[in-house]
Every structure is written in C-alpha cells, then in structure tokens.
Design a protein around this motif. Structure first.
Motif, PDB file in Angstrom:
ATOM      1  N   SER A  84       0.871  -1.048   0.031  1.00 33.87           N
ATOM      2  CA  SER A  84      -0.066  -0.104  -0.173  1.00 33.87           C
ATOM      3  C   SER A  84       0.965   1.200  -0.103  1.00 33.87           C
ATOM      4  N   ILE A  85       0.513   2.206  -1.011  1.00 35.33           N
ATOM      5  CA  ILE A  85       1.482   3.252  -1.202  1.00 35.33           C
ATOM      6  C   ILE A  85       1.426   4.246   0.215  1.00 35.33           C
ATOM      7  N   ALA A  86      -0.041   4.351   0.648  1.00 39.59           N
ATOM      8  CA  ALA A  86      -0.174   5.079   1.801  1.00 39.59           C
ATOM      9  C   ALA A  86       0.696   4.578   3.083  1.00 39.59           C
ATOM     10  N   GLU A  87       1.040   3.454   3.064  1.00 36.39           N
ATOM     11  CA  GLU A  87       1.716   2.934   4.270  1.00 36.39           C
ATOM     12  C   GLU A  87       3.402   3.432   3.954  1.00 36.39           C
ATOM     13  N   LEU A  88       3.836   3.001   2.552  1.00 38.44           N
ATOM     14  CA  LEU A  88       5.168   3.168   2.631  1.00 38.44           C
ATOM     15  C   LEU A  88       5.333   4.874   2.688  1.00 38.44           C
ATOM     16  N   ILE A  89       4.530   5.572   2.181  1.00 38.25           N
ATOM     17  CA  ILE A  89       4.814   7.008   2.703  1.00 38.25           C
ATOM     18  C   ILE A  89       4.609   7.297   4.214  1.00 38.25           C
ATOM     19  N   ASN A  90       3.987   6.533   4.542  1.00 43.41           N
ATOM     20  CA  ASN A  90       3.841   6.767   6.199  1.00 43.41           C
ATOM     21  C   ASN A  90       5.180   6.421   6.797  1.00 43.41           C
ATOM     22  N   THR A  91       5.846   5.440   6.498  1.00 45.17           N
ATOM     23  CA  THR A  91       6.998   5.061   6.921  1.00 45.17           C
ATOM     24  C   THR A  91       8.182   5.920   6.585  1.00 45.17           C
ATOM     25  N   ARG A  92       8.078   6.433   5.179  1.00 49.77           N
ATOM     26  CA  ARG A  92       9.085   7.264   4.596  1.00 49.77           C
ATOM     27  C   ARG A  92       9.306   8.710   4.934  1.00 49.77           C
ATOM     28  N   TYR A  93       8.138   9.203   4.912  1.00 45.43           N
ATOM     29  CA  TYR A  93       7.766  10.771   5.226  1.00 45.43           C
ATOM     30  C   TYR A  93       8.322  11.421   6.440  1.00 45.43           C
ATOM     31  N   PRO A  94       8.237  10.480   7.563  1.00 45.06           N
ATOM     32  CA  PRO A  94       8.933  11.254   8.858  1.00 45.06           C
ATOM     33  C   PRO A  94      10.413  11.457   8.555  1.00 45.06           C
ATOM     34  N   ALA A  95      11.055  10.353   8.066  1.00 38.17           N
ATOM     35  CA  ALA A  95      12.469  10.507   7.914  1.00 38.17           C
ATOM     36  C   ALA A  95      12.962  11.662   6.966  1.00 38.17           C
ATOM     37  N   THR A  96      12.090  11.949   6.173  1.00 42.80           N
ATOM     38  CA  THR A  96      12.414  13.202   5.339  1.00 42.80           C
ATOM     39  C   THR A  96      12.076  14.648   6.156  1.00 42.80           C
ATOM     40  N   LEU A  97      11.200  14.391   6.943  1.00 42.76           N
ATOM     41  CA  LEU A  97      10.827  15.620   7.596  1.00 42.76           C
ATOM     42  C   LEU A  97      11.970  15.961   8.622  1.00 42.76           C
ATOM     43  N   LYS A  98      12.399  14.792   9.284  1.00 41.28           N
ATOM     44  CA  LYS A  98      13.365  14.966  10.209  1.00 41.28           C
ATOM     45  C   LYS A  98      14.571  15.533   9.680  1.00 41.28           C
ATOM     46  N   LEU A  99      15.002  15.268   8.594  1.00 35.93           N
ATOM     47  CA  LEU A  99      16.025  15.712   7.813  1.00 35.93           C
ATOM     48  C   LEU A  99      15.838  16.986   7.279  1.00 35.93           C
ATOM     49  N   ALA A 100      14.762  17.466   6.989  1.00 39.87           N
ATOM     50  CA  ALA A 100      14.495  18.927   6.580  1.00 39.87           C
ATOM     51  C   ALA A 100      14.508  19.671   7.915  1.00 39.87           C
TER      52      ALA A 100
END
Lengths: 304, 264
Positions: A84-100
């Motif tokens: 599920s893409i929603a789940e993929l994004i859920n796991t990946r998005y926080p990492a990018t947010l943290k980095l940014a």
C-alpha cells in the motif's frame, strides 16, 4: 479579507497540483501499462493492471476516482511489491521531515549569526571572508557538497557513518549537506537586510538615546531585519524538500525522496505520482503558513 | 570579480578548443588505466572504464552548455510571451495564466522536472522538454509584472493613441525597456538550468551513456569514491567553477545594467 483571498488561492493551487500529478501518468509516451510491466508481460496481466489503475475509463471519470480515493487516504498500490502506497509514505515521510527540520536548524543557527557578524564588520576582511565562502557554498549543489562532506568526515576522518540510517549520527552529514546550502543563502540575506535597516533613522535615534550597541542591534535592528528572512525560509523549505531527493539518494537515507528515485528506476508510476504529490502539497502548506506568519510578525502588514 | 568570472569562462572555452585540437577521445576505453589518479598521460586521471576524465569533462561541458542555452532560449520565448499577454491584457486572461503559473510554482525546485523526466523517459530530447516545461514560469512572472507597469507609461499610451497595434506596442515600446532585466535573468537561469540538468543526469534521468555529462559522471564518481576520490573531486570542482563564473557574471551584468527587480 486577506485570509479569504489567500485561502482561495491555496485551494485552487491544491486542485491544480492534484490535476497535474494526475495527468503525469498520461504523459508517458505510448502505453503506460506496457512501459510499467515491460514487453514480456502477458496480456491478461496488462488488462488486470489497466483495470486496477482505471486507465480504461474516460479521463474525467478517472480524475474523479483519483480524487475520491485520495480523499479516503487511498494512494493505490505499488505495481511491483503490491504494498500500500499510503503505508510506504507513512514510513518514509517522517524520515524526510526529520532531515529537513534538522537542515533548517543548521541553516538558521549558522546562517543568521554569520550574516549579523558579516553586516557588523561590513567592508572589513571578516565580512569579505564570510561573503566569499557563502558565495562559493551556494554554488555547490547537493550532489557535489554531499560527496565532499562524506569523503572528508566519513572516509578520511572516520568520525561519522558513511551512509544508511542505522546510528543516530547518520543524520548529521545529509542534514549538513542540505543545511549548509541554506545557511549560505541566509547569511547573505541577513547581511543585506541588516545593513539596510542599520541606515534607518530609528537606529540613529536608538543610538542617540545612549542605548548600548548590543541592545540597538539585537532589539531594534534585528527585529526589522529578520522579517524578510521569514519569507526566504518558507521559500527555501521548497529547495530543502527537492534537495532531499538528491541528498537522500547519496546518503541512502530512507526518506520520501529516495522512495521517489527508486520508484522512477522501477517505473512504478503510482508510487512516483504519490511522492510528487506529497512533496508538492507539503510545500504549498509550508508556503501558506509562511505567508500567515509574515502577516502576524509584521505589524505594518497587519494593518493593511 | 569581473575578471575572475571572465577568466574562468575563458579557461573553459580555451579548454574545449584545445580538447578539439588534441583530439581527446572521451569514449576511448583503456582497461589498464581503470580509476587511476592524475598522471602525465591523463591529467585528470581515468574513470571506471579507464576513459580519460579530462576528455569526458570537456565533452560534458559542451553538452551542458548546449542544454542550458537551448532551454534558456525556449523558456524565455515562451515565458516572455505568456507574461506579456497576461500583463498587457489583464483581466480574465491574466488571472487564468497566473493561476497556471501558481500551480507550476507549487512544485518546489526541480521536483516537477524530475517528475516530467521520469514519465517521459531518459534521453537528451526529453531532458530538454522536462526542463522547458518547468522553466518558463519564472520568465512569465517577471515579464507580467514589468509589462503591467510599463503598459501605463506615457510613451506607450502615446503610441497607442497614435494607432499602433498590439504587436507594435509590445515589441517596439514595451519589450526593449525590460530587455536588460531579461538578460540578467537569463544569465542566472543559465546557471540554474545547468545545475538542474546535472541533477537529473545524476539521478539517471538525463543524458545517457556513453555520452558524457557532469551529472552522470558525478553519479559514477560517488560510486567509486572510496577507491578513486580524485574522480568526484575533479568533476565537482569543474562544475562548481563554471556555475560560480556564470553567477558572478550575472552579478556583474546586474550591476552594470543597473537592474533592480522592482523598478521598471
């Protein structure tokens, strides 16, 4: 009044972003299903995917279905892993947010003090040094600064991990890569902005009142000088998000940018579409908040 | 600063010419030289296939400049046309066109170019198309603002009342007055298109092997960074020197032409 106008444009832009990302898949030259599955796929597989993506429906109806699904948090499934893409994004998005966010911190805490220092020493060698270095830094795109930092701090000095995200220190290099570029821009902006303000009458008044230089700079000048910086930071959040695509790829940081690149390599277009949409939407929301914050922070604009 | 910028640009032009004269072959594979550091034979060392990095850098700069110039010219023509129409007519046309530019601006940085390049597929033509699709917006914005304020200048109104048509007004009376601003904008966009092209090639979305491109070279160089650090350092320094020179050239043009964004 401002709020209504701003919100209207906010929603039109969101609608446009949705439309444009929706149309992306239709820009694929030839048959998108064939491009995604490869020529060896059986025609049954192709038909199944075509039905799943709804590509056999009229365009308008497809767009309706797309919006409807998104409204329910359904981004579809990855073509290859069926995840599920929603789940993929859920796991990946926080990492990018943290980095940014860490990059933003680095940008602010390095850029603004350096800019102030540079403005106070205007014309002297310290100012020239800071300016020269920041001009050079801003000419260093992430895919060049990143490897250089990696080479120095991870390979030669061995202080930090080369890539991946196993240890807590792994975030430092990618965040520095993104943050230094931002700090270079902020240094130059703060310097220009502060120098302009320092010529104003009220600064002379403050000095004439006998206030200490410290108070004049920090309480009087800086408050006005930092206003334009809010807008710059908002706009630069966009480059941070876009820069994350490259930085995450270099440092194997499992954020949404890397997900995007991986999906492109595998021709997993539904994932590509979702990543582009999420990053663009984040940027639009950040911009909205920047505008609102600017209004709140600047009493002159608040009246108008 | 001016001479610094000129001398780097001059150096690159000279280097490309010398590359021609010495017939450096960017695609000559020499497996004995794989990832060797700089030497008398190969000044910049050799890459992962033993190809001469200097030759590839020189062939890459040609490609990079070619793409940057093509994209800059196309985006400028499209962007200026859109901007002048929106600024001149105002009203409905203006709000529709500006709404469209707003949507394009909602995609941060090169994200939209990445998206376009991803679905269009790799290759030089698609790379240029992707960069053009996203690049016209800033010109449209800039031109619209300029046109709106120039439109009400007395000389334009005088020409209009003397019966000048719209094309004449736009091209004879409005465009020349914002030429210097556009030139400065073009100089800066040359550098940013170069970075965008290198970014896309770095992600594998741009110019394809065996053609040399700085972005693709950096992508390879990062992979072999541990064994051959000279590769990534040299290509990166080349890229940086050129970007820097173009930006400083832009600064010089801006000061020389006395361009300030908000005053037409």
């Amino acid at each position: 009044m401002f709020l209504i106008k701003r919100l209207t444009s906010f929603f039109t832009v969101i609608f446009g972003v949705l439309l444009l990302t929706f149309l992306l898949i239709h820009l694929v030259p030839g048959d998108p299903v064939e491009v995604m599955l490869g020529e060896s796929a059986s025609s049954a597989d192709r038909d199944a995917l075509r039905t799943e993506l709804g590509l056999n429906q009229p365009l308008l109806q497809q767009f309706g279905t797309y919006l409807n699904k998104l409204a329910h948090g359904d981004f579809g499934r990855s073509i290859h892993t069926k995840a599920s893409i929603a789940e993929l994004i859920n796991t990946r998005y926080p990492a990018t947010l943290k980095l940014a966010l860490l990059a933003l911190m680095i940008g602010l805490f390095v850029g603004i003090p350096l800019g102030i220092y540079s403005a106070l020493k205007a014309g002297r060698w310290q100012d020239i040094l800071v300016t020269v270095v920041s001009v050079r830094l801003s000419a260093m795109p992430a895919f060049w600064l990143g490897p250089v930092l990696m080479l120095i701090f991870a390979v030669w000095l061995g202080w930090l991990p080369v890539s991946g995200m196993e240890s807590g220190a792994s975030i430092i290099l990618p965040a520095a890569t993104l943050g230094f570029g931002l700090s270079a821009i902020l240094t130059r902006m703060t310097r220009t902005s502060l120098l302009e303000v320092l010529n104003d009458d009220y600064i002379r008044t403050a000095r004439a009142k006998g206030l200490s230089e410290r108070v004049v700079i920090l309480r009087h000048a800086l408050r006005a000088a930092l206003l334009p910086i809010i807008t710059i930071v908002g706009l630069q959040m966009g480059s941070l998000l876009a820069g994350a695509v490259i930085t995450e790829t270099i440092f194997s940081w499992d954020g949404i940018g890397r997900l995007l690149v991986e999906s492109i390599e595998k021709r997993d277009y539904p994932v590509t579409q979702a990543c582009v949409l999420i990053v663009a939407l984040s940027y639009v929301v950040v911009n909205l908040f920047t505008d609102l914050l600017y209004k709140l922070a600047d009493p002159r604009v608040r009246v108008a | 600063m001016k001479w610094f910028s000129y001398s780097i640009l001059g150096f690159w032009v000279l280097a490309v010419i010398i590359g021609y004269l010495f017939r450096l072959d960017p695609n000559l594979i020499d497996l004995n030289m794989v990832l060797q550091g700089p030497s008398v034979q190969h000044w910049f060392g050799a890459d992962d296939l033993g190809r001469d990095i200097l030759a590839r850098v020189l062939s890459g700069v040609k490609m990079s400049v070619l793409v940057a110039l093509t994209v800059t010219v196309i985006t400028m023509v499209v962007g200026v046309s859109v901007g002048m129409l929106a600024g001149f007519y105002g009203g409905k046309i203006d709000s529709v066109l500006m709404q469209i530019t707003d949507i394009f601006l909602a995609f941060p940085g090169i994200l939209l170019a990445i998206a376009f390049a991803a679905v269009l597929g790799p290759g030089l033509g698609n790379l240029i198309l992707a960069l053009c699709l996203t690049g016209w917006v800033s010109y449209a914005r800039l031109t619209r603002g300029q046109t709106m304020s120039l439109r009400n200048r007395q000389h334009v109104q005088a020409a209009e009342s003397l019966g000048a048509g719209v094309p004449r007004l736009l091209f004879r009376h409005i465009l020349p007055l914002m030429a210097s601003i556009l030139v400065v904008e073009a100089a800066y966009s040359l550098a940013s298109v170069m970075i965008a092209e290198a970014s896309l090639s770095f992600l594998g979305l741009g110019i394809q092997a065996p053609n040399a491109s700085w972005g693709a070279m950096l992508r390879d160089a990062v992979r072999f960074m541990l064994v051959a650090p000279h590769y990534v350092l040299i290509v990166g320094l080349c890229l940086m020197s050129l970007i820097l020179a173009i930006n400083l050239g832009g600064d010089y043009l801006r000061d020389r032409l006395d361009v300030r964004r908000d005053i037409p």
